[in-house]
Scaffold this motif. Structure first.
Motif, mmCIF file in Angstrom:
data_model
loop_
_atom_site.group_PDB
_atom_site.id
_atom_site.type_symbol
_atom_site.label_atom_id
_atom_site.label_comp_id
_atom_site.label_asym_id
_atom_site.label_seq_id
_atom_site.Cartn_x
_atom_site.Cartn_y
_atom_site.Cartn_z
ATOM 1 N N THR A 30 0.849 -1.195 0.000
ATOM 2 C CA THR A 30 0.000 0.000 0.000
ATOM 3 C C THR A 30 0.882 1.241 0.000
ATOM 4 O OG1 THR A 30 -1.751 -1.168 1.191
ATOM 5 C CG2 THR A 30 -1.767 1.240 1.317
ATOM 6 N N GLY A 31 0.577 2.170 -0.876
ATOM 7 C CA GLY A 31 1.330 3.425 -0.932
ATOM 8 C C GLY A 31 0.667 4.460 -0.040
ATOM 9 N N LEU A 32 1.468 5.316 0.571
ATOM 10 C CA LEU A 32 0.917 6.444 1.330
ATOM 11 C C LEU A 32 1.616 7.691 0.826
ATOM 12 C CD1 LEU A 32 -0.967 7.450 3.594
ATOM 13 C CD2 LEU A 32 0.898 7.056 5.212
ATOM 14 N N ILE A 33 0.843 8.525 0.151
ATOM 15 C CA ILE A 33 1.443 9.729 -0.440
ATOM 16 C C ILE A 33 0.709 10.968 0.078
ATOM 17 C CG2 ILE A 33 2.113 8.440 -2.513
ATOM 18 C CD1 ILE A 33 -0.110 9.997 -4.034
ATOM 19 N N GLY A 34 1.231 12.118 -0.286
ATOM 20 C CA GLY A 34 0.621 13.368 0.128
ATOM 21 C C GLY A 34 1.685 14.433 0.204
ATOM 22 N N PRO A 35 1.278 15.703 0.103
ATOM 23 C CA PRO A 35 2.238 16.795 0.125
ATOM 24 C C PRO A 35 3.033 16.836 1.428
ATOM 25 C CG PRO A 35 -0.014 17.613 -0.248
ATOM 26 C CD PRO A 35 -0.110 16.153 -0.013
ATOM 27 N N ASN A 36 4.142 17.563 1.423
ATOM 28 C CA ASN A 36 4.947 17.731 2.646
ATOM 29 C C ASN A 36 4.064 18.238 3.774
ATOM 30 O OD1 ASN A 36 7.282 18.830 0.359
ATOM 31 N ND2 ASN A 36 7.742 17.158 1.746
ATOM 32 N N ILE A 221 -2.950 5.413 -0.943
ATOM 33 C CA ILE A 221 -3.752 6.257 -0.055
ATOM 34 C C ILE A 221 -3.139 7.651 -0.080
ATOM 35 C CG2 ILE A 221 -4.473 6.627 2.341
ATOM 36 C CD1 ILE A 221 -4.168 3.564 2.754
ATOM 37 N N VAL A 222 -3.990 8.650 -0.248
ATOM 38 C CA VAL A 222 -3.487 10.028 -0.286
ATOM 39 C C VAL A 222 -3.909 10.756 0.983
ATOM 40 C CG1 VAL A 222 -3.361 12.172 -1.603
ATOM 41 C CG2 VAL A 222 -3.869 10.017 -2.774
ATOM 42 N N MET A 223 -2.928 11.342 1.653
ATOM 43 C CA MET A 223 -3.216 12.170 2.831
ATOM 44 C C MET A 223 -2.972 13.626 2.520
ATOM 45 S SD MET A 223 -1.716 10.382 6.274
ATOM 46 C CE MET A 223 -2.356 11.615 7.431
ATOM 47 N N ALA A 224 -3.777 14.477 3.108
ATOM 48 C CA ALA A 224 -3.526 15.913 3.059
ATOM 49 C C ALA A 224 -4.087 16.510 4.338
ATOM 50 C CB ALA A 224 -4.188 16.539 1.841
ATOM 51 N N GLU A 225 -3.341 17.404 4.924
ATOM 52 C CA GLU A 225 -3.751 18.094 6.153
ATOM 53 C C GLU A 225 -4.281 17.134 7.219
ATOM 54 O OE1 GLU A 225 -6.335 21.227 4.834
ATOM 55 O OE2 GLU A 225 -4.701 22.260 3.791
ATOM 56 N N GLY A 226 -3.575 16.047 7.388
ATOM 57 C CA GLY A 226 -3.890 15.132 8.482
ATOM 58 C C GLY A 226 -5.047 14.187 8.236
ATOM 59 N N VAL A 243 -7.056 15.347 -5.242
ATOM 60 C CA VAL A 243 -5.637 15.038 -5.038
ATOM 61 C C VAL A 243 -4.769 16.063 -5.759
ATOM 62 C CG1 VAL A 243 -3.819 13.335 -5.465
ATOM 63 C CG2 VAL A 243 -6.092 12.582 -4.709
ATOM 64 N N ILE A 244 -5.113 16.336 -7.002
ATOM 65 C CA ILE A 244 -4.356 17.319 -7.779
ATOM 66 C C ILE A 244 -4.376 18.662 -7.057
ATOM 67 C CG2 ILE A 244 -4.275 18.582 -9.970
ATOM 68 C CD1 ILE A 244 -5.603 16.024 -11.227
ATOM 69 N N GLU A 245 -5.537 18.995 -6.558
ATOM 70 C CA GLU A 245 -5.696 20.253 -5.840
ATOM 71 C C GLU A 245 -4.800 20.305 -4.599
ATOM 72 O OE1 GLU A 245 -9.570 22.592 -4.147
ATOM 73 O OE2 GLU A 245 -9.646 21.591 -6.094
ATOM 74 N N ALA A 246 -4.791 19.212 -3.865
ATOM 75 C CA ALA A 246 -3.978 19.164 -2.637
ATOM 76 C C ALA A 246 -2.504 19.343 -2.965
ATOM 77 C CB ALA A 246 -4.191 17.845 -1.914
ATOM 78 N N TYR A 247 -2.069 18.767 -4.089
ATOM 79 C CA TYR A 247 -0.654 18.861 -4.458
ATOM 80 C C TYR A 247 -0.310 20.226 -5.033
ATOM 81 C CZ TYR A 247 1.143 14.226 -3.537
ATOM 82 O OH TYR A 247 1.606 13.105 -2.905
ATOM 83 N N LEU A 248 -1.194 20.723 -5.848
ATOM 84 C CA LEU A 248 -0.848 21.939 -6.579
ATOM 85 C C LEU A 248 -1.270 23.214 -5.848
ATOM 86 C CD1 LEU A 248 -1.716 20.969 -10.251
ATOM 87 C CD2 LEU A 248 0.493 20.915 -9.081
ATOM 88 N N GLY A 249 -2.253 23.106 -4.986
ATOM 89 C CA GLY A 249 -2.803 24.329 -4.402
ATOM 90 C C GLY A 249 -3.837 24.877 -5.358
ATOM 91 N N THR A 250 -4.900 25.407 -4.823
ATOM 92 C CA THR A 250 -6.044 25.821 -5.624
ATOM 93 C C THR A 250 -5.668 26.869 -6.662
ATOM 94 O OG1 THR A 250 -7.235 25.544 -3.581
ATOM 95 C CG2 THR A 250 -8.478 26.458 -5.412
ATOM 96 N N GLY A 251 -4.838 27.823 -6.243
ATOM 97 C CA GLY A 251 -4.494 28.917 -7.142
ATOM 98 C C GLY A 251 -3.830 28.406 -8.405
ATOM 99 N N LEU A 252 -2.837 27.579 -8.226
ATOM 100 C CA LEU A 252 -2.088 27.066 -9.366
ATOM 101 C C LEU A 252 -2.985 26.224 -10.258
ATOM 102 C CD1 LEU A 252 0.567 26.766 -10.801
ATOM 103 C CD2 LEU A 252 1.181 24.914 -9.256
#
Ligand code: ATP
Ligand code: MG
Length: 261
Positions: A30-36, A221-226, A243-252
């Motif tokens: 199982t993969g666990l990914i997500g932004p820093n 599995i993708v995590m963002a903000e806990g 997921v794309i949004e979490a990685y890129l940020g809404t603005g970008l």
């Protein structure tokens, strides 16, 4: 094999893990990914008994293991490696493998005197096991190298090797590929797949390298903000809007959509 229910880990007012729930199926990688800063390592630390949770529960094979100390989990076959490898720098690679906590006798002077033969047998066993592990990882030639002299990637391999000195069931790998060159990353990936297929290890793998994740992991599995944002096959995940949004940020992301980015 592992079930995490509504897990929270706060640091002061900061919610590093903020209500994460997930399962790791027996036999999966199982993969666990997500932004820093998503809370991945913190979640690992809680599951592996390094940090107590603020709230929430962790199960292994339907038995609750929340808050059990690492050595207890170790005996149940739950192991983790750290984002930063910590080897014993002045010892050789083989000695590092042999340092894995186990049922070694030989701790006290008395047992040294009384059970010399047994200790020697145990050492011999351990050494044999260590050599098998080195063979498996294709680094037999490094047996006598001081661990401190290894490259970053070789240290990661050594970390993986330490999980092989015992009968692990589920292994949590925190960024085994970070700072590792392509060739060695391939070796690490191959070792993970072989351990999974040939020895039935279940893995949970944190990694930022999406090629590595896509090649190895199902599900991801993708995590963002806990929190857990999404779970699925890697190709689904990579097309998931949230997921794309979490990685890129809404603005970008909006820029990309408007064709200006
Ligand atoms: N001991 C701590 N005290 C205070 N804050 C912490 C502590 N450990 C982690 N954090 C914070 O919790 C958040 C999540 O950290 P964590 O290391 O779990 O993220 P991560 O997903 O592993 O990130 P990365 O991909 O960069 O390794 C971060 O904002 C981090 O600064
Ligand atoms: Mg981390």
């Amino acid at each position: 094999m592992i079930r995490v229910e509504d897990l929270h880990r706060h640091f002061g007012g900061f919610r590093a893990v903020d209500g994460a729930s997930l399962s790791i199926e027996t036999g999966s990688i199982t993969g666990l990914i997500g932004p820093n800063g998503a809370g991945k390592s913190t979640l690992f630390n809680v599951v592996a008994g390094v940090l107590p949770p603020t709230s929430g529960r962790v199960f292994m094979d339907d038995e609750e293991i929340t808050g059990l100390p690492p050595h207890e989990l170790f005996h149940r076959g739950l192991l983790r490696t750290f984002q930063l490898a910590h080897e014993f720098a002045s010892m050789t690679v083989r000695e590092n493998l042999m340092m894995v906590p186990g049922q070694q006798t030989g701790e006290t002077i008395w047992s040294t005197w009384l059970r010399r033969g047994q200790i020697e047998r145990e050492e011999l066993e351990l050494r044999k096991k260590a050599d098998e592990v080195l063979e498996f990882l294709t680094i037999r030639h490094l047996a006598h190298e001081r661990a401190g002299n290894l490259s970053g990637g070789q240290k990661k391999l050594l970390e993986l090797g330490r999980t092989m000195m015992v009968d692990a069931k589920v292994v949590f790998l925190d960024e085994v590929g970070a700072g590792v060159n392509r060739t060695l990353l391939g070796t690490i990936g191959d070792a993970i797949v072989r351990l999974n297929k040939e020895r039935g290890y279940t893995f949970c793998v944190i990694e930022h390298d999406m090629d590595f994740i896509a090649k190895l992991c199902d599900p991801v599995i993708v995590m963002a903000e806990g929190k857990v944002l999404a779970t699925g096959a890697s190709d689904e995940i990579m097309q998931n809007e949230a997921v794309i949004e979490a990685y890129l940020g809404t603005g970008l992301k909006n820029q990309v959509k408007a064709g200006t980015g």
